[in-house]
Scaffold this motif. Structure first.
Motif, PDB file in Angstrom:
ATOM      1  N   TYR A   1       0.763  -1.019   0.002  1.00 20.88           N
ATOM      2  CA  TYR A   1       0.043   0.048   0.196  1.00 20.88           C
ATOM      3  C   TYR A   1       0.813   1.269   0.057  1.00 20.88           C
ATOM      4  O   TYR A   1       1.730   1.496   0.811  1.00 20.88           O
ATOM      5  CB  TYR A   1      -0.997  -0.060   1.212  1.00 20.88           C
ATOM      6  CG  TYR A   1      -1.800  -1.057   1.320  1.00 20.88           C
ATOM      7  CD1 TYR A   1      -3.042  -1.133   0.529  1.00 20.88           C
ATOM      8  CD2 TYR A   1      -1.703  -2.140   2.187  1.00 20.88           C
ATOM      9  CE1 TYR A   1      -3.941  -1.923   0.719  1.00 20.88           C
ATOM     10  CE2 TYR A   1      -2.789  -3.173   2.301  1.00 20.88           C
ATOM     11  CZ  TYR A   1      -3.837  -3.037   1.582  1.00 20.88           C
ATOM     12  OH  TYR A   1      -4.902  -4.044   1.690  1.00 20.88           O
TER      13      TYR A   1
ATOM     14  N   THR B   1       2.809  -5.366   2.486  1.00 24.76           N
ATOM     15  CA  THR B   1       1.981  -6.041   3.420  1.00 24.76           C
ATOM     16  C   THR B   1       1.816  -7.465   3.077  1.00 24.76           C
ATOM     17  O   THR B   1       1.529  -8.056   4.068  1.00 24.76           O
ATOM     18  CB  THR B   1       0.609  -5.366   3.202  1.00 24.76           C
ATOM     19  OG1 THR B   1       0.625  -4.096   3.686  1.00 24.76           O
ATOM     20  CG2 THR B   1      -0.577  -6.003   4.046  1.00 24.76           C
TER      21      THR B   1
ATOM     22  N   SER C   1      -6.413  -8.234   3.312  1.00 27.05           N
ATOM     23  CA  SER C   1      -5.710  -7.858   2.262  1.00 27.05           C
ATOM     24  C   SER C   1      -5.777  -8.858   1.185  1.00 27.05           C
ATOM     25  O   SER C   1      -5.946  -8.702   0.002  1.00 27.05           O
ATOM     26  CB  SER C   1      -4.265  -7.253   2.523  1.00 27.05           C
ATOM     27  OG  SER C   1      -4.147  -6.297   3.377  1.00 27.05           O
TER      28      SER C   1
ATOM     29  N   GLN D   1      -8.705  -5.449  -5.142  1.00 25.07           N
ATOM     30  CA  GLN D   1      -7.477  -4.830  -5.076  1.00 25.07           C
ATOM     31  C   GLN D   1      -6.560  -5.603  -6.299  1.00 25.07           C
ATOM     32  O   GLN D   1      -6.764  -6.835  -6.232  1.00 25.07           O
ATOM     33  CB  GLN D   1      -6.949  -5.184  -3.600  1.00 25.07           C
ATOM     34  CG  GLN D   1      -5.537  -4.716  -3.239  1.00 25.07           C
ATOM     35  CD  GLN D   1      -5.672  -3.267  -2.828  1.00 25.07           C
ATOM     36  OE1 GLN D   1      -6.612  -2.778  -1.952  1.00 25.07           O
ATOM     37  NE2 GLN D   1      -4.807  -2.366  -3.287  1.00 25.07           N
TER      38      GLN D   1
END
Ligand SMILES: Nc1ncnc2c1ncn2[C@@H]1O[C@H](COP(=O)(O)OP(=O)(O)OP(=O)(O)O)[C@@H](O)[C@H]1O
Length: 238
Positions: free
Chosen positions: A18, A24, A50, A59
């Protein structure tokens, strides 16, 4: 057959960053077999939500390859996204129901959005209401339902379009242990019908309740159990 070809989800060296901070998620390589049941566990901040966001296509990864249903989704044109998303059901800890719509209308929503004819909506919605044990609450608004009832509406809404994979992020986080067991039972029933299930949870008591489930453990954005858990989570080809 090409390794991983039968997997509904395939990650190869996936990383997610990010902004400009540290990654991450790092070096994730694994496959989810079609029709299997997985729990995703790991400490707070490990990257579970995530990872789920990558799978339900909210995402894109910063690097690596993700295949869903046999196709590369990282480079998927935007125009094809809605068609892919329809094949993926999602359930969240906070239910995310539309507050001014009844249970019935919340469950009907995916059908309406997909342009299903009005005459073909009532029967499947009533079947779903019955399946989740809420036939008597069809016209109740979310605010008048208990947490467990709201989550059952959310599950019905997630599966009315017959997704091939159901992704749930802490689905039992806001319900009591008895209700958690009932929700898990719904996931198991769906899994028996062939839907692949991926449930992120802190609640380690849930895991032994699904005998055939496999566990994926994330720690600090990496697969903690190496690439394999109990020998069955299929490794990505190198
Ligand atoms: N949209 C975002 N922008 C920036 N950082 C984010 C974003 N979403 C998550 N993060 C960061 O990524 C890391 C992993 O978060 P994530 O929510 O995926 O973990 P988690 O394992 O689901 O945690 P929890 O169990 O507490 O829900 C955390 O450090 C978090 O602050």
């Amino acid at each position: 057959m090409r390794p991983g070809a039968a997997n509904i989800v395939q990650f190869e060296n996936v990383g997610l960053r990010y902004g400009s901070g540290a990654e991450t998620l790092s070096d994730l390589s694994f496959g989810l077999a079609a029709g299997a049941f997985y729990f995703l566990t790991g400490p707070s901040g490990a990257g579970k939500s995530s990872l789920l966001r990558l799978i339900y296509l909210a995402q894109r990864p910063s690097r690596g390859l993700i295949r869903m249903f046999g196709e590369d989704v990282v480079t998927l044109p935007r125009a094809r996204m809605p068609g892919f998303r329809r094949r993926i059901g999602t359930v969240f800890q906070d239910f995310r129901l539309i507050p001014h719509l009844s249970a019935y209308e919340n469950i009907a929503l995916p059908l309406r959005v997909n342009g299903v004819a009005e005459a073909d909506i009532d029967t499947p919605v009533r079947e779903m209401l019955e399946w989740v044990g809420l036939s008597g609450r069809a016209y109740a608004r979310p605010a008048t339902l208990s947490g467990g009832e709201q989550q059952r509406v959310a599950i019905a809404r997630a599966v009315i379009g017959r997704p091939e994979i159901l992704v749930a992020d802490e689905p039992t986080g806001n319900v009591d242990p008895d209700m958690a067991g009932r929700l898990l039972y719904l996931f198991e029933a769906l899994n028996k019908l062939g839907t692949t299930i991926l449930v992120a949870t802190h609640d380690l008591h849930l895991i032994p309740r699904v005998h055939h489930a496999q566990t994926i453990r994330l720690d600090n954005g990496r697969l903690d159990n190496g690439r394999l858990d109990n020998g069955r989570l299929e490794a990505a080809p190198r």
